[in-house]
Design a protein around this motif. Sequence first.
Motif, PDB file in Angstrom:
ATOM      1  N   GLU A 156       0.663  -1.200   0.152  1.00  0.00           N
ATOM      2  CA  GLU A 156       0.065   0.043   0.037  1.00  0.00           C
ATOM      3  C   GLU A 156       1.007   1.391  -0.098  1.00  0.00           C
ATOM      4  N   GLY A 157       1.774   1.326   0.696  1.00  0.00           N
ATOM      5  CA  GLY A 157       2.890   2.308   0.626  1.00  0.00           C
ATOM      6  C   GLY A 157       3.681   2.513  -0.486  1.00  0.00           C
ATOM      7  N   LEU A 158       3.960   1.683  -0.935  1.00  0.00           N
ATOM      8  CA  LEU A 158       4.411   1.721  -2.677  1.00  0.00           C
ATOM      9  C   LEU A 158       3.491   2.204  -3.537  1.00  0.00           C
ATOM     10  N   SER A 159       2.128   1.576  -3.286  1.00  0.00           N
ATOM     11  CA  SER A 159       1.172   2.120  -4.641  1.00  0.00           C
ATOM     12  C   SER A 159       0.935   3.532  -4.003  1.00  0.00           C
ATOM     13  N   ASP A 160       1.009   4.182  -3.029  1.00  0.00           N
ATOM     14  CA  ASP A 160       0.783   5.450  -2.676  1.00  0.00           C
ATOM     15  C   ASP A 160       1.898   6.449  -3.079  1.00  0.00           C
ATOM     16  N   THR A 161       3.118   5.795  -3.044  1.00  0.00           N
ATOM     17  CA  THR A 161       4.340   6.581  -3.714  1.00  0.00           C
ATOM     18  C   THR A 161       4.183   6.660  -5.249  1.00  0.00           C
ATOM     19  N   LEU A 162       3.732   5.412  -5.778  1.00  0.00           N
ATOM     20  CA  LEU A 162       3.581   5.544  -7.213  1.00  0.00           C
ATOM     21  C   LEU A 162       2.521   6.571  -7.642  1.00  0.00           C
ATOM     22  N   ARG A 163       1.104   6.632  -6.890  1.00  0.00           N
ATOM     23  CA  ARG A 163       0.456   7.731  -7.335  1.00  0.00           C
ATOM     24  C   ARG A 163       1.034   9.258  -7.060  1.00  0.00           C
ATOM     25  N   GLN A 164       1.576   9.469  -5.952  1.00  0.00           N
ATOM     26  CA  GLN A 164       2.258  10.709  -5.705  1.00  0.00           C
ATOM     27  C   GLN A 164       3.373  11.032  -7.159  1.00  0.00           C
ATOM     28  N   ALA A 213      12.657  -7.599  -6.840  1.00  0.00           N
ATOM     29  CA  ALA A 213      11.940  -6.558  -6.438  1.00  0.00           C
ATOM     30  C   ALA A 213      12.756  -5.245  -5.861  1.00  0.00           C
ATOM     31  N   ARG A 214      13.615  -5.805  -4.889  1.00  0.00           N
ATOM     32  CA  ARG A 214      14.790  -4.808  -4.377  1.00  0.00           C
ATOM     33  C   ARG A 214      15.561  -4.073  -5.639  1.00  0.00           C
ATOM     34  N   GLU A 215      15.885  -4.872  -6.477  1.00  0.00           N
ATOM     35  CA  GLU A 215      16.747  -4.156  -7.496  1.00  0.00           C
ATOM     36  C   GLU A 215      15.585  -3.186  -8.390  1.00  0.00           C
ATOM     37  N   SER A 216      14.446  -3.420  -8.547  1.00  0.00           N
ATOM     38  CA  SER A 216      13.496  -2.546  -9.144  1.00  0.00           C
ATOM     39  C   SER A 216      13.430  -1.267  -8.238  1.00  0.00           C
ATOM     40  N   LEU A 217      13.273  -1.534  -7.162  1.00  0.00           N
ATOM     41  CA  LEU A 217      13.057  -0.347  -6.386  1.00  0.00           C
ATOM     42  C   LEU A 217      14.312   0.630  -6.032  1.00  0.00           C
ATOM     43  N   GLU A 218      15.472   0.049  -6.216  1.00  0.00           N
ATOM     44  CA  GLU A 218      16.801   0.611  -6.417  1.00  0.00           C
ATOM     45  C   GLU A 218      16.876   1.353  -7.566  1.00  0.00           C
ATOM     46  N   ARG A 219      16.397   0.916  -8.719  1.00  0.00           N
ATOM     47  CA  ARG A 219      16.173   1.784 -10.008  1.00  0.00           C
ATOM     48  C   ARG A 219      15.397   2.849 -10.087  1.00  0.00           C
ATOM     49  N   ALA A 220      14.206   2.600  -9.280  1.00  0.00           N
ATOM     50  CA  ALA A 220      13.203   3.647  -8.940  1.00  0.00           C
ATOM     51  C   ALA A 220      13.944   4.786  -8.245  1.00  0.00           C
ATOM     52  N   LEU A 228      10.691   6.903  -0.261  1.00  0.00           N
ATOM     53  CA  LEU A 228      11.032   5.685  -1.031  1.00  0.00           C
ATOM     54  C   LEU A 228      12.076   5.083  -0.180  1.00  0.00           C
ATOM     55  N   GLU A 229      13.169   5.928   0.105  1.00  0.00           N
ATOM     56  CA  GLU A 229      14.135   5.116   0.785  1.00  0.00           C
ATOM     57  C   GLU A 229      13.668   4.570   2.284  1.00  0.00           C
ATOM     58  N   ARG A 230      12.716   5.557   2.863  1.00  0.00           N
ATOM     59  CA  ARG A 230      12.302   4.927   4.347  1.00  0.00           C
ATOM     60  C   ARG A 230      11.452   3.458   4.030  1.00  0.00           C
ATOM     61  N   GLN A 231      10.566   3.550   2.849  1.00  0.00           N
ATOM     62  CA  GLN A 231       9.836   2.232   2.650  1.00  0.00           C
ATOM     63  C   GLN A 231      10.980   1.115   2.216  1.00  0.00           C
ATOM     64  N   ARG A 232      11.875   1.265   1.501  1.00  0.00           N
ATOM     65  CA  ARG A 232      12.824   0.457   1.117  1.00  0.00           C
ATOM     66  C   ARG A 232      13.655  -0.252   2.440  1.00  0.00           C
ATOM     67  N   GLY A 233      13.740   0.604   3.290  1.00  0.00           N
ATOM     68  CA  GLY A 233      14.604   0.348   4.662  1.00  0.00           C
ATOM     69  C   GLY A 233      13.427  -0.774   5.553  1.00  0.00           C
ATOM     70  N   ASN A 234      12.187  -0.556   5.555  1.00  0.00           N
ATOM     71  CA  ASN A 234      11.242  -1.126   5.936  1.00  0.00           C
ATOM     72  C   ASN A 234      10.597  -2.478   5.329  1.00  0.00           C
ATOM     73  N   LEU A 235      11.072  -2.889   4.174  1.00  0.00           N
ATOM     74  CA  LEU A 235      10.536  -3.973   3.500  1.00  0.00           C
ATOM     75  C   LEU A 235      10.504  -5.102   4.360  1.00  0.00           C
ATOM     76  N   PRO A 236       9.500  -5.796   4.198  1.00  0.00           N
ATOM     77  CA  PRO A 236       9.472  -7.204   4.920  1.00  0.00           C
ATOM     78  C   PRO A 236      10.490  -8.318   4.277  1.00  0.00           C
ATOM     79  N   GLY A 237      10.930  -9.215   5.042  1.00  0.00           N
ATOM     80  CA  GLY A 237      11.925 -10.208   4.403  1.00  0.00           C
ATOM     81  C   GLY A 237      11.335 -10.936   3.464  1.00  0.00           C
ATOM     82  N   MET A 238      12.061 -10.805   2.296  1.00  0.00           N
ATOM     83  CA  MET A 238      11.662 -11.484   0.869  1.00  0.00           C
ATOM     84  C   MET A 238      12.901 -12.654   0.349  1.00  0.00           C
TER      85      MET A 238
END
Length: 858
Positions: free
Chosen positions: A622-630, A729-736, A711-721
Amino acid sequence: MARQTSSLTPVLHRLRRPLTLTWAGLIAERVVRAFWPLWTLLATFAAALMMGFHEVFSFEIAWSVIILAALALMIAAIHGMRRFHWPRRAEALARMDAALPGHPLAALADTQAIGDGDPASEALWQAHQRRMADRAAQAKAVEPDLKLSRRDPFGLRYVALLGLVVALLFGSIWRVGSVGQTGPGTGAALASGPAWEGWVEPPTYTGLPSLYLNDIDSRITAPEGSRITIRLYGEVGALSVSETVSQRTEGLGAATDPSQSFEVLKNGELTIDGPGGRSWKVSAVKDVAPRVEVMPEGARINFDGQMNHPFRAIDDYGVVSGTATFTLDLTRVGRDYGLRIDPEPRDPIVLDLPMPIAGDRAIFSETLIENLSDHPWAHLPVKMQMQVVDAKGQTGQSDVIDIDLPARRFFDPLAAAIIEQRRDLLWSKGNGRQVVQILKAISYNPEPGLFRKDSSYLKMRVILRDLDKMVQEARLTDESRNEISEALWDLAVLLEDGDIDDALERMRAAQERLNEAMKNSASEEEIARLMQELRDATQDYLRQKSQQAQRENDTDQRGQTPQDMMELSQQDLQDMMDRIQELMEQGRFAEAQQALEEFQEMMENMQVTQGNGSSPGQEAMEGLSDTLRQQQGLSDQAFRDLQEQFNPGAQAGESQGNEGRSGGQGRGQSHEGQNGEGEGMGTQQGQSGAPQSGPGQQSLADRQEALRRELERQRGNLPGMSGEAGDTARESLERADDAMRGAEDALRQDDLAEAIDRQSEAMEALRDGMRNMGEALAEQQRQAGQGEAFSQLGQQGSDPLGRTPGQSSRGDSSDNLLQGEDVYRRARELLDEIRRRTGDSDRPDVERDYLQRLLDRF
């Protein structure tokens, strides 16, 4: 003694048949036990003779073995006769009596030892006799014990039987008669005089068995390419071979060669001249080329452009492979607009035909299924021809069929125009300048409503700018042209499919077309096509409705839905559509129209509910979806600022019919969610030259920086995957993150075009990250273990189907059990768990009854 006879005789009369069968079983049992060595030796000796072992060894060795075998057979026969004892009737009676409880037959033969003359004793004895007679009347024949495992622990009888079966399959019974021809004076059994033998071996792909020439009298029928092998024994020259079937002209050996081999290529004769010779007429069966035919009556095209072409293939021994070739028919192409110039050469489309996985391939029917919607020849006239190949390499071709290459149709005018320009660009790179001009004309000052979303317009302008630059700099290569065409395809699909409102509109349009067809008494084919279109549109609407429910939880905190909403399962909708189609097939159009109206009302009132609980993974999504909308809102704002630079007279937010995007005077919901509330003023220029959203608001660069930090804060709080999806997914968020940083720098340098490009890259990377993150979380959920998916009934957990009891009488599920690649494995696991719990006697009866009802239903 008279009493014994009177008591046993009637019983024996009734038991005559089971007694006879028991006696016959005793005979079989003693014969098997006494004579099994005899028939074991007999089978071994017969197998050796049929395989021709006596023809391989010298006369002395062969006859020595034959004599020893005869002595062994004689000894085994004498031993068996000595051990065999003919069973008596009394032995059969005793065996049958031993199988009964209480030995009633022996009891009936007994006499009263004491109490003779005592009425009470005699009455008791008579009662005992009657009870034994009733029990004896239930006697059945006793099966014989034919097991020989103790007497033959090494299984020699089975070895002999196996050798006999092999000899019958691969040997010849006629070789047994050649024992008498074995005589002294030769080094081999067959060398006593001129002899021959031969084989006919059909090609392997035919699957036919080999033929033994010695067993064939006068006519041989074999497929073309069969190999005949002949062996001549005895004095060289005594026998000779002549044939007219091989068409050999070179490399011929002597007709008297001991070993000869050749292929059957035509009809003719085969003769072995000499003592014991023979002649045959040979018929060569021609291997007919395979055939294939296209069945046009079953051809259809799905709504997404997937074609289904049934075909039928025939071959005498089986088809190996096949292809379908599509070739552009330039003679039927309308050479106008972008098709005026000559096309760039392209190879024909070659598709492999599906072959049956199991079963006979001599005659079969299959369906070619393929989607060529994105091919440059989509909807252009082509020639289709199917070809099949057999094992011999022969080919068979179908008739050439003139069709338009099946592909998806775009009904949105803008999407159709983009697809047409994509086709012209793929037709020839020489159309590049013309495509740029047309796309510029389409996207210049578009009318309100032409682009449903600003993001679609933004994507088109980015594609147009890249294509224009490539054309002007003369660096439009095949690779870059293919990238542009792929981007145009994605844009057209986005414009055609749209969002949930578009899906609802398409579903309503499909319902209206179906309703109109029923009123106008359309043909069955037309109604079936429209019904399938309604099914497809409904499936698309349900999918987007489910995605919307995942993004927005419309239920209150108690998990209750409003009273004016309805909940329908997918099976309910499927049943309703099946009912509508059934009514139409029966000609009951009035009832079908009423059912269609009810279906439309239910679909509009349908709501997809979600569970109340949210996991860390859901919160992160949900946080990433909100970031995408913003990020989408910032990109729209940058685009409007770019328009303002080239069109100073236009007010931000008022052009293009803007009514809902931040950054202007729209009155709808903003993208940003925090800074743009739909009431922003026009953009201003700050001191640094960077555009600002309004008085007292942050500049676009500052807002981009704040969004990047979020987005950096959200990347730091990502659940273990774990797994590949989590790493992607981590690589894609790093590209973003990198793209956002580039957009921030471009905004500070007032390079809005570059900023828009980097923002587009950031949004694309965010979408990829969210998609891969969803796959990683789903994989973790599947691996969480079956035991965690269930909880005790009666508690606030989930039942064996994964449903959680809500506050109302219904049960809800936070998981969609009907989606995913492992749906069948999941179903099996659920059934296994339900069966395991049903067999657990420690569970409450009410729970076990409930689980049993589930098993009875599913």
